[in-house]
Design a protein around this motif. Structure first.
Motif, PDB file in Angstrom:
ATOM      1  N   LEU A 253       0.880  -1.375   0.038  1.00  0.00           N
ATOM      2  CA  LEU A 253      -0.129   0.129  -0.235  1.00  0.00           C
ATOM      3  C   LEU A 253       0.964   1.336   0.085  1.00  0.00           C
ATOM      4  O   LEU A 253       0.544   2.228  -0.829  1.00  0.00           O
TER       5      LEU A 253
ATOM      6  N   TYR B 244       2.445   1.389  -3.321  1.00  0.00           N
ATOM      7  CA  TYR B 244       1.236   1.828  -4.288  1.00  0.00           C
ATOM      8  C   TYR B 244       0.929   3.443  -4.412  1.00  0.00           C
ATOM      9  O   TYR B 244       0.851   4.119  -5.420  1.00  0.00           O
ATOM     10  N   SER B 245       0.933   3.805  -3.293  1.00  0.00           N
ATOM     11  CA  SER B 245       0.658   5.535  -2.880  1.00  0.00           C
ATOM     12  C   SER B 245       1.709   6.051  -3.597  1.00  0.00           C
ATOM     13  O   SER B 245       1.643   7.156  -4.131  1.00  0.00           O
TER      14      SER B 245
ATOM     15  N   ARG C 215       1.517   6.052  -7.685  1.00  0.00           N
ATOM     16  CA  ARG C 215       0.333   6.907  -7.900  1.00  0.00           C
ATOM     17  C   ARG C 215       0.789   8.318  -7.843  1.00  0.00           C
ATOM     18  O   ARG C 215       0.190   9.284  -8.710  1.00  0.00           O
ATOM     19  N   ALA C 216       1.585   8.668  -7.155  1.00  0.00           N
ATOM     20  CA  ALA C 216       2.114  10.221  -6.935  1.00  0.00           C
ATOM     21  C   ALA C 216       3.135  10.445  -8.163  1.00  0.00           C
ATOM     22  O   ALA C 216       3.280  11.969  -8.251  1.00  0.00           O
TER      23      ALA C 216
END
Length: 288
Positions: free
Chosen positions: A169, A172-173, A176-177
């Motif tokens: 997680l 993944y964050s 996505r940034a």
């Protein structure tokens, strides 16, 4: 005319400072006080100086627990960090599939630690547990209650199942940034997927990976509930880590002086290794 600074905002911070002092500093000072005394009961203590620290550092049982702890934490980082990155890379970028993946990943993190140990205690049994029964049917002589290697590997697998989603997680964050313009430029240059990962995604994940490494090291180095519920520290002492040794010393034997000295050494080890991790990772980034 010189303007006098307005320090009234400190009054807003004061309740938090008092709370931190009460919940952290006062217990820490109590432990420091206990670590230099031989305590026989309430009001019956004798000053012994650094005797408990010397005794702790020479204790072969604690040294063995420390080696097991370092080995376990190293295995956790070696498996969970690459696995978490791989899972994050394979997850959808958006839409309902991404939401579903995030929900499924978060489920293990929502389970309490003692429940995780109970789940794996049943799951790994050779007679009724799906995991243990399946391994035995494949020809493996699996028995986590009697074989030290099986017990250690089961605790490791349980931790990987429980905490790899956290790393995934976080990664993944971080992915996505990353601005879409970077991927568009890589596509124009016909960069391979490895090149995109090596020169775009991995450098952008540095800060996230620092957090993931520190969190997973500190948590794995202080693990207690899951192996205690699953194996009770056995067979023998194969899964007896530092936290369980400390608890046995303080609660089981009521040896508060040695336990206090050991807890301070324990705290300094976690602090030192975490600082080394942070310094090494940030130094590698500066060299680039």
């Amino acid at each position: 005319m010189r303007k006098v600074p307005d320090n009234r905002a400190w009054w807003l911070v004061l309740p938090v400072l008092l709370l931190v002092a009460f919940s952290a500093l006062v217990p820490l000072m109590t432990v420091v006080n206990y670590s230099v005394q031989d305590i026989f009961g309430p009001g019956n203590a004798y000053y012994v100086g650094t005797e408990w620290f010397r005794d702790v550092l020479r204790d072969e049982r604690l040294q063995a627990s420390l080696l097991r702890q370092f080995g376990f934490s190293a295995a956790v980082l070696a498996i969970e960090i690459p696995l978490g990155i791989g899972i994050a890379l394979m997850m959808p970028k958006g839409g309902i599939r991404a939401s579903l993946c995030l929900i499924l990943l978060a489920i293990p993190l929502l389970i309490p630690w003692n429940v995780v140990g109970t789940i794996w205690q049943i799951f790994a049994r050779g007679d009724i547990g799906l995991f243990g029964w399946g391994l035995n049917q494949l020809g493996f002589n699996y028995n986590y209650t009697g074989d030290p290697v099986d017990a250690w590997l089961t605790v490791l697998l349980m931790d990987v199942w429980h905490w790899t989603p956290l790393v995934a997680l976080l990664c993944y964050s971080g992915l996505r940034a990353i601005p879409e313009a970077f991927y568009q430029a890589a596509e124009i240059d016909r960069a391979s997927r490895w090149a995109v990962f090596r020169y775009i995604q991995l450098p952008r994940l540095k800060n996230v990976l620092v957090i993931a490494v520190l969190l997973r090291f500190m948590d794995s180095f202080m693990i207690y509930t899951e192996p205690f519920v699953l194996t009770g520290g056995g067979p023998g002492s194969s899964t007896t880590f530092l936290s369980q040794t400390l608890t046995t010393m303080a609660v089981g034997q009521f040896d508060l002086g040695r336990a206090a000295a050991f807890s301070l050494v324990y705290f300094l080890i976690v602090l030192l290794v975490s600082w080394l991790f942070f310094t090494a990772i940030t130094h590698m980034d500066k060299e680039r």
